[in-house]
Design an enzyme around this catalytic site. Structure first.
Site, PDB file in Angstrom:
ATOM      1  CG  ASP A   2      -2.034   0.607   1.049  1.00  0.00           C
ATOM      2  OD1 ASP A   2      -2.025   1.686   0.497  1.00  0.00           O
ATOM      3  OD2 ASP A   2      -2.919   0.700   2.006  1.00  0.00           O
ATOM      4  CG  HIS A   3       0.422   4.163  -2.534  1.00  0.00           C
ATOM      5  ND1 HIS A   3      -0.125   4.239  -3.558  1.00  0.00           N
ATOM      6  CD2 HIS A   3       1.810   3.731  -3.052  1.00  0.00           C
ATOM      7  CE1 HIS A   3       0.137   4.096  -4.881  1.00  0.00           C
ATOM      8  NE2 HIS A   3       1.595   3.255  -4.228  1.00  0.00           N
ATOM      9  CG  HIS A 183      -6.996   5.567   0.082  1.00  0.00           C
ATOM     10  ND1 HIS A 183      -6.360   6.061   0.439  1.00  0.00           N
ATOM     11  CD2 HIS A 183      -7.782   6.337  -1.133  1.00  0.00           C
ATOM     12  CE1 HIS A 183      -6.001   7.866  -0.128  1.00  0.00           C
ATOM     13  NE2 HIS A 183      -7.356   7.318  -0.903  1.00  0.00           N
ATOM     14  CG  HIS A 184      -3.614   3.842  -3.401  1.00  0.00           C
ATOM     15  ND1 HIS A 184      -3.079   4.831  -3.708  1.00  0.00           N
ATOM     16  CD2 HIS A 184      -4.772   4.623  -3.292  1.00  0.00           C
ATOM     17  CE1 HIS A 184      -4.272   6.034  -4.016  1.00  0.00           C
ATOM     18  NE2 HIS A 184      -4.369   6.194  -3.850  1.00  0.00           N
ATOM     19  CB  ALA A 185      -4.821  -2.927  -0.180  1.00  0.00           C
TER      20      ALA A 185
END
Length: 256
Positions: A2-3, A183-185
């Protein structure tokens, strides 16, 4: 992967567009003029800006940043909001900063043999020391920007976190590790060669050992992309469509 992201907010000495609109972001409904824009995007989109930093001369900074004078919408959990009426603090300026090429990796594991049990998810944020080094460099850069001479006469001060709690290196690290989120999993069902022990999908996006099952989302990425993953998912979906279409066997023509 993730980021990893962190947020911070400042207060300026003049009303923002949010203040003139009387948005509350409390109990959102038809009476809140910012409800529809927020539900569609981050705040009222006209006042969201973006910056991209690669590496500075000290090899410390590598991140993407968004900033908004509408409202630090990425700070919802850290800023007290009214239940109704306009937001009660004027001049809020928020930052959202994210590391775009993280090295840290998390895990998704089964909790039991019961398929209805929720899996055990560990994002592993900042588990690689290099990710924290980058995040700390981005934190320092934001502070330098906000303390620049051009903003000196406009800035009231830091709103969140309480500036008295982020003075030492230890306090800053505690804050960043405590607030980090994402929230970029991606990459929980990654493509890879058959001999890769953590690969789940083949090059056609099919789980190994299956024929007519495809996984078409960000979980299929071999590693996280260095940007917003949405467009990469669109590309992946187009590839999957072409693969699926080419594998469809036509039905035989029915005869009487």
């Amino acid at each position: 992967q993730d980021h990893p992201q962190f947020s911070t907010s400042y207060q300026i000495n003049s009303p923002t567009r949010l203040d003139t609109l009387n948005c509350s972001y409390g109990t959102r409904g038809t009476d809140d003029p910012c409800a529809d824009p927020y539900n569609k995007y981050y705040g009222t989109i006209e006042s969201v800006g973006n910056l991209d930093w690669n590496f500075d001369k000290n090899n410390e900074v590598e991140c993407h940043a968004m900033f908004s004078t509408d409202y630090p919408i990425w700070d919802f959990d850290n800023v007290t909001r009214p239940q109704d009426g306009p937001f009660n603090v004027e001049g809020i300026f928020g930052w959202l900063v994210e590391i775009m090429n993280p090295k840290s990796k998390g895990t998704v594991r089964l909790a039991s043999s019961d398929p209805t049990d929720k899996p055990i998810v560990n994002p592993g944020y900042l588990s690689d020391p290099d990710d924290f080094r980058k995040m700390r460099g981005c934190w320092d850069l934001v502070q330098r920007i906000m303390s620049s001479d051009s903003l000196k006469d406009k800035l009231t001060g830091m709103y969140h976190p309480d500036p008295s709690t982020v003075q030492t290196d230890e306090e800053i690290e505690e804050f960043l590790r405590g607030i980090v989120w994402g929230h970029h999993a991606t990459s929980t069902c990654r493509m890879g060669r058959y001999c890769d022990p953590v690969a789940v999908l083949d090059s056609q996006l099919r789980p190994y050992g299956s024929q007519n099952l495809y996984v078409v989302d960000a979980s299929a990425f071999p590693k996280i992309v260095s940007g917003e993953p949405t467009f990469s998912v669109y590309m992946l979906a187009q590839k999957a469509y072409m693969n699926i279409k080419s594998n469809i066997q036509p039905c035989p023509v029915k005869t009487k």
